[in-house]
Each structure stands twice: as C-alpha cells, then as structure tokens.
Design an enzyme around this catalytic site. Structure first.
Site, PDB file in Angstrom:
ATOM      1  N   ARG A  33       0.830  -1.217   0.000  1.00 41.93           N
ATOM      2  CA  ARG A  33       0.000   0.000   0.000  1.00 41.93           C
ATOM      3  C   ARG A  33       0.863   1.265   0.000  1.00 41.93           C
ATOM      4  O   ARG A  33       0.560   2.260   0.644  1.00 41.93           O
ATOM      5  CB  ARG A  33      -0.976  -0.007   1.188  1.00 41.93           C
ATOM      6  CG  ARG A  33      -1.901  -1.214   1.233  1.00 41.93           C
ATOM      7  CD  ARG A  33      -2.738  -1.350  -0.031  1.00 41.93           C
ATOM      8  NE  ARG A  33      -3.650  -2.498   0.021  1.00 41.93           N
ATOM      9  CZ  ARG A  33      -3.409  -3.687  -0.547  1.00 41.93           C
ATOM     10  NH1 ARG A  33      -2.274  -3.886  -1.232  1.00 41.93           N
ATOM     11  NH2 ARG A  33      -4.284  -4.666  -0.464  1.00 41.93           N
ATOM     12  N   GLY A  35       1.975   9.268   7.331  1.00 43.18           N
ATOM     13  CA  GLY A  35       3.035   9.859   6.516  1.00 43.18           C
ATOM     14  C   GLY A  35       2.599  10.118   5.084  1.00 43.18           C
ATOM     15  O   GLY A  35       3.169  10.981   4.412  1.00 43.18           O
ATOM     16  N   GLU A  58       1.163  13.428   5.266  1.00 44.77           N
ATOM     17  CA  GLU A  58       2.253  14.400   5.436  1.00 44.77           C
ATOM     18  C   GLU A  58       2.964  14.663   4.110  1.00 44.77           C
ATOM     19  O   GLU A  58       3.319  15.800   3.794  1.00 44.77           O
ATOM     20  CB  GLU A  58       3.251  13.879   6.473  1.00 44.77           C
ATOM     21  CG  GLU A  58       2.635  13.747   7.858  1.00 44.77           C
ATOM     22  CD  GLU A  58       3.649  13.259   8.876  1.00 44.77           C
ATOM     23  OE1 GLU A  58       3.990  12.056   8.842  1.00 44.77           O
ATOM     24  OE2 GLU A  58       4.096  14.075   9.698  1.00 44.77           O
ATOM     25  N   GLU A  88      -1.472   7.744  14.002  1.00 45.32           N
ATOM     26  CA  GLU A  88      -0.217   7.524  14.726  1.00 45.32           C
ATOM     27  C   GLU A  88      -0.461   7.087  16.167  1.00 45.32           C
ATOM     28  O   GLU A  88       0.164   6.152  16.666  1.00 45.32           O
ATOM     29  CB  GLU A  88       0.644   8.799  14.705  1.00 45.32           C
ATOM     30  CG  GLU A  88       1.396   9.040  13.411  1.00 45.32           C
ATOM     31  CD  GLU A  88       0.564   9.679  12.314  1.00 45.32           C
ATOM     32  OE1 GLU A  88      -0.661   9.817  12.485  1.00 45.32           O
ATOM     33  OE2 GLU A  88       1.147  10.016  11.268  1.00 45.32           O
TER      34      GLU A  88
HETATM   35  C1  1HE Z   1       1.741  -2.055   5.441  1.00 45.17           C
HETATM   36  C2  1HE Z   1       1.282  -0.787   5.811  1.00 45.17           C
HETATM   37  C3  1HE Z   1       2.165   0.051   6.545  1.00 45.17           C
HETATM   38  C4  1HE Z   1      -0.288  -1.758   4.702  1.00 45.17           C
HETATM   39  N1  1HE Z   1       3.386  -0.450   6.860  1.00 45.17           N
HETATM   40  N2  1HE Z   1       2.948  -2.486   5.788  1.00 45.17           N
HETATM   41  N3  1HE Z   1      -0.100   3.662   8.753  1.00 45.17           N
HETATM   42  C5  1HE Z   1      -1.174   2.987   9.156  1.00 45.17           C
HETATM   43  O1  1HE Z   1      -1.414   2.819  10.332  1.00 45.17           O
HETATM   44  C6  1HE Z   1      -2.044   2.410   8.065  1.00 45.17           C
HETATM   45  C7  1HE Z   1      -1.875   0.903   8.026  1.00 45.17           C
HETATM   46  N4  1HE Z   1      -2.532   0.326   6.872  1.00 45.17           N
HETATM   47  C8  1HE Z   1      -3.885   0.182   6.779  1.00 45.17           C
HETATM   48  O2  1HE Z   1      -4.638   0.640   7.620  1.00 45.17           O
HETATM   49  C9  1HE Z   1      -4.402  -0.539   5.587  1.00 45.17           C
HETATM   50  O3  1HE Z   1      -3.350  -1.306   5.043  1.00 45.17           O
HETATM   51  C10 1HE Z   1      -4.957   0.374   4.476  1.00 45.17           C
HETATM   52  C11 1HE Z   1      -6.266   1.025   4.943  1.00 45.17           C
HETATM   53  C12 1HE Z   1      -3.948   1.442   4.065  1.00 45.17           C
HETATM   54  C13 1HE Z   1      -5.223  -0.485   3.200  1.00 45.17           C
HETATM   55  O4  1HE Z   1      -6.046  -1.614   3.563  1.00 45.17           O
HETATM   56  P1  1HE Z   1      -6.082  -2.881   2.608  1.00 45.17           P
HETATM   57  O5  1HE Z   1      -7.153  -3.802   3.174  1.00 45.17           O
HETATM   58  O6  1HE Z   1      -6.235  -2.456   1.185  1.00 45.17           O
HETATM   59  O7  1HE Z   1      -4.648  -3.565   2.691  1.00 45.17           O
HETATM   60  P2  1HE Z   1      -4.037  -4.494   3.860  1.00 45.17           P
HETATM   61  O8  1HE Z   1      -4.502  -5.900   3.631  1.00 45.17           O
HETATM   62  O9  1HE Z   1      -4.263  -3.911   5.201  1.00 45.17           O
HETATM   63  O10 1HE Z   1      -2.495  -4.391   3.575  1.00 45.17           O
HETATM   64  C14 1HE Z   1      -1.897  -4.983   2.408  1.00 45.17           C
HETATM   65  C15 1HE Z   1      -0.445  -5.244   2.727  1.00 45.17           C
HETATM   66  O11 1HE Z   1       0.213  -3.999   2.939  1.00 45.17           O
HETATM   67  C16 1HE Z   1      -0.249  -6.024   4.018  1.00 45.17           C
HETATM   68  O12 1HE Z   1       0.936  -6.770   3.871  1.00 45.17           O
HETATM   69  P3  1HE Z   1       0.919  -8.362   3.565  1.00 45.17           P
HETATM   70  O13 1HE Z   1       2.353  -8.729   3.483  1.00 45.17           O
HETATM   71  O14 1HE Z   1       0.179  -8.958   4.725  1.00 45.17           O
HETATM   72  O15 1HE Z   1       0.152  -8.510   2.278  1.00 45.17           O
HETATM   73  C17 1HE Z   1      -0.019  -4.949   5.052  1.00 45.17           C
HETATM   74  O16 1HE Z   1       0.720  -5.407   6.165  1.00 45.17           O
HETATM   75  C18 1HE Z   1       0.814  -3.969   4.236  1.00 45.17           C
HETATM   76  N5  1HE Z   1       0.738  -2.625   4.772  1.00 45.17           N
HETATM   77  N6  1HE Z   1       0.028  -0.621   5.323  1.00 45.17           N
HETATM   78  C19 1HE Z   1       3.752  -1.682   6.484  1.00 45.17           C
HETATM   79  N7  1HE Z   1       1.840   1.268   6.900  1.00 45.17           N
HETATM   80  C20 1HE Z   1       7.235   9.523   9.848  1.00 45.17           C
HETATM   81  S1  1HE Z   1       5.935   9.370  10.940  1.00 45.17           S
HETATM   82  C21 1HE Z   1       4.553   8.757  10.048  1.00 45.17           C
HETATM   83  C22 1HE Z   1       3.786   7.873  10.930  1.00 45.17           C
HETATM   84  C23 1HE Z   1       2.725   7.124  10.196  1.00 45.17           C
HETATM   85  O17 1HE Z   1       2.631   7.124   8.994  1.00 45.17           O
HETATM   86  S2  1HE Z   1       1.644   6.249  11.201  1.00 45.17           S
HETATM   87  C24 1HE Z   1       0.468   5.569  10.098  1.00 45.17           C
HETATM   88  C25 1HE Z   1       0.892   4.216   9.628  1.00 45.17           C
END
Ligand code: 1HE
Length: 262
Positions: free
Chosen positions: A25, A112, A115, A135
C-alpha cells in the site's frame, strides 16, 4: 534511482512520480525515501512542474510499520546520533524546491502519506480518497512534518480530533478542511492532476517559484515584514520574460484567462 519503488516519467514539462509499492500500500521505508529524493531532485532539474501519485489501490499507507519496528527496536540497543529526519529533508525539497507539485490522491492517504501530500502545492482527490492520522493508535507521533504542514492546513481542532479519536475524513470532508482543492470521480485524480500541472507549466518558472517559496514564508512573517518581503519580490520582477508576457496582453496576443476548473 530505484525504479521498483518509485516510477519516474517526463511528459513534456511535467515530471510524473509514482509511489510504487502497491503490495504494501505504498508504505514508506528508507529505501522509498531515498528513491523519492532522487526522483524529486531530477524533476527539479528537468521539469517545470511535478505530479505525485500512488500506483495500486491507495496513494500511501504512511510509514512502513514493519521497518519501524526494526528501527525502534534497534534504537534501544544502539542509540543513533541525533540527525535531521530524512523525511523532513525530502518533503522540504518538494515544498520549497524549484518547481510546484500537484498531488493526485486516491484510497488511503494515511499518516506519513498525508504528510507527504501536504508538502505538495495543489492536491486533487478522487472520491475513493480518505485521510487519517492514526499515529496514536500505533503508539507513535507524527514525524514527517505533519505538526507543521498538516496543522497549518487543517488547524489544531481538526488535527487533534483526527489524532485523538482516529477519525477518518472522506474526500468531501478533506475538501472542506482544505486538504484537497479538487474532488473528482473515482479513477480520475491523476488525469485531473496532469491537466492542472499543464496549466501551472504555462506560468513562468520564476512566478511559480515565488508562489511556492515566497508566499509560504510571508505567511510565517509579521504584517510589516510580510509587506517588506512582498515589496522586495514584486520589485525584482524585471525579467525579459515578464515584460514579454505583459506586452502580449496589452497587444491582445495573450490567451484569455482560464474558466474555473471543477
Ligand atoms: C503495510 C502498511 C504500513 C499496509 N506499513 N505495511 N499507517 C497505518 O497505520 C495504516 C496501516 N494500513 C492500513 O490501515 C491498511 O493497510 C490500508 C487502509 C492502508 C489499506 O487496507 P487494505 O485492506 O487495502 O490492505 P491491507 O490488507 O491492510 O495491507 C496490504 C499489505 O500492505 C499487508 O501486507 P501483507 O504482506 O500482509 O500482504 C499490510 O501489512 C501492508 N501494509 N500498510 C507496512 N503502513 C514519519 S511518521 C509517520 C507515521 C505514520 O505514517 S503512522 C500511520 C501508519
């Protein structure tokens, strides 16, 4: 440049930069940041405008949380020297670099990812876009410039609500909070961003640079200092290109102003 993580294309005066980790993603890790830095640098050298978008189902899911675990855990074992956050450097290259940027947003624009979008100058969302700052849910704090950029765009009240309650904003709510200026039908964000970029490319590079670099700085100044800085800038617009453009209008050769886009 790592073409697997970031795609780069030059279409006339417009550089198209795509986040390209759709299976994760478009989560941002250090390798993505390095590739993004190289792409942004290149765009600044050879394009007049940049467009930023995400490949796959979302724009960007924010920080790569898997890599963050490794980094945080490592920090406890071997504390790192204090250094400027690499995200800050790259996002600043976008926001205060030589060219304006348009973001084409769809699906998740989270943490991010929001951001990063906030570092661009004009943002377009399609109807599938949603915005979040989860976050606190992950036990961390924003670190990609959001306290400055996102807070300036949406204000403390909206940001605190998003961060404390985890509230997600849909595309229309994002438009209401000025996260985006345009909401277009699903699948059309990139096309719309490209058409806006083409319009921006019709301005002189000097004028675009002043809009993206001088205007935000004036916003940070006092009334007096702001007017002084405006004076300095308006008095230096003496390039032959500016005179030529003024002449084109006066002699009836300039294109008419564009009708308001959706
Ligand atoms: C990831 C990440 C990620 C997905 N880091 N691997 N960000 C978040 O807290 C958002 C986290 N992600 C989600 O809530 C969802 O993935 C989504 C709403 C964005 C998309 O949902 P979906 O159903 O389309 O996908 P999914 O099944 O949740 O994820 C698909 C794959 O992407 C899956 O990996 P897989 O190996 O199991 O297939 C997920 O683990 C991976 N994935 N998002 C790592 N963020 C400098 S400070 C900034 C601080 C922040 O950004 S905090 C917010 C972090």
């Amino acid at each position: 440049m790592n073409s697997e993580l970031i795609t780069y294309e030059l279409e006339g005066p417009v550089a198209l930069i795509g986040l390209n980790r759709p299976d994760k993603r478009n989560a941002i890790n250090e390798a993505v940041i390095d590739a993004l830095r190289a792409a942004v640098q290149r765009a600044g050298e050879e394009a007049d405008v940049g467009v930023l978008f995400g490949h796959g189902s979302v724009f960007c899911a924010g920080l790569d949380l898997a890599e963050a675990i490794e980094r945080l855990t490592g920090q406890f074992e071997q504390p790192r020297k204090p250094r400027r956050h690499s995200w800050h450097l790259v996002f600043d290259m976008i926001e205060r670099g030589p060219i304006p940027w348009v973001a084409a947003l769809h699906g998740a624009v989270i943490g991010g990812g929001l951001e990063l979008a906030a570092a661009t100058h004009v943002r377009v969302a399609d109807e599938s876009a949603f915005f979040g700052l989860p976050e606190a849910r992950r036990g961390i704090f924003v670190g990609g410039g959001g306290t400055v950029r996102v807070q300036r765009i949406i204000g403390y009240t909206v940001m605190a609500d998003m961060m404390l309650t985890g509230r997600l904003l849909n595309a229309t709510e994002g438009e209401r909070e000025h996260i985006v200026r345009y909401v277009v039908p699903k699948g059309q964000a990139l096309a719309h961003a490209k058409s806006l970029a083409a319009k921006i490319a019709q301005n002189t590079p000097d004028a675009n640079w002043r809009i993206t670099n001088v205007l935000p700085r004036i916003n940070d100044l006092s009334h007096d200092d702001g007017l002084f800085m405006e004076d300095l800038n308006s008095n230096t617009q003496r390039s032959p290109e500016a005179v030529q453009r003024l002449r084109e209008f006066v002699e009836g050769r300039a294109a008419p102003l564009m009708a308001r886009d959706k």
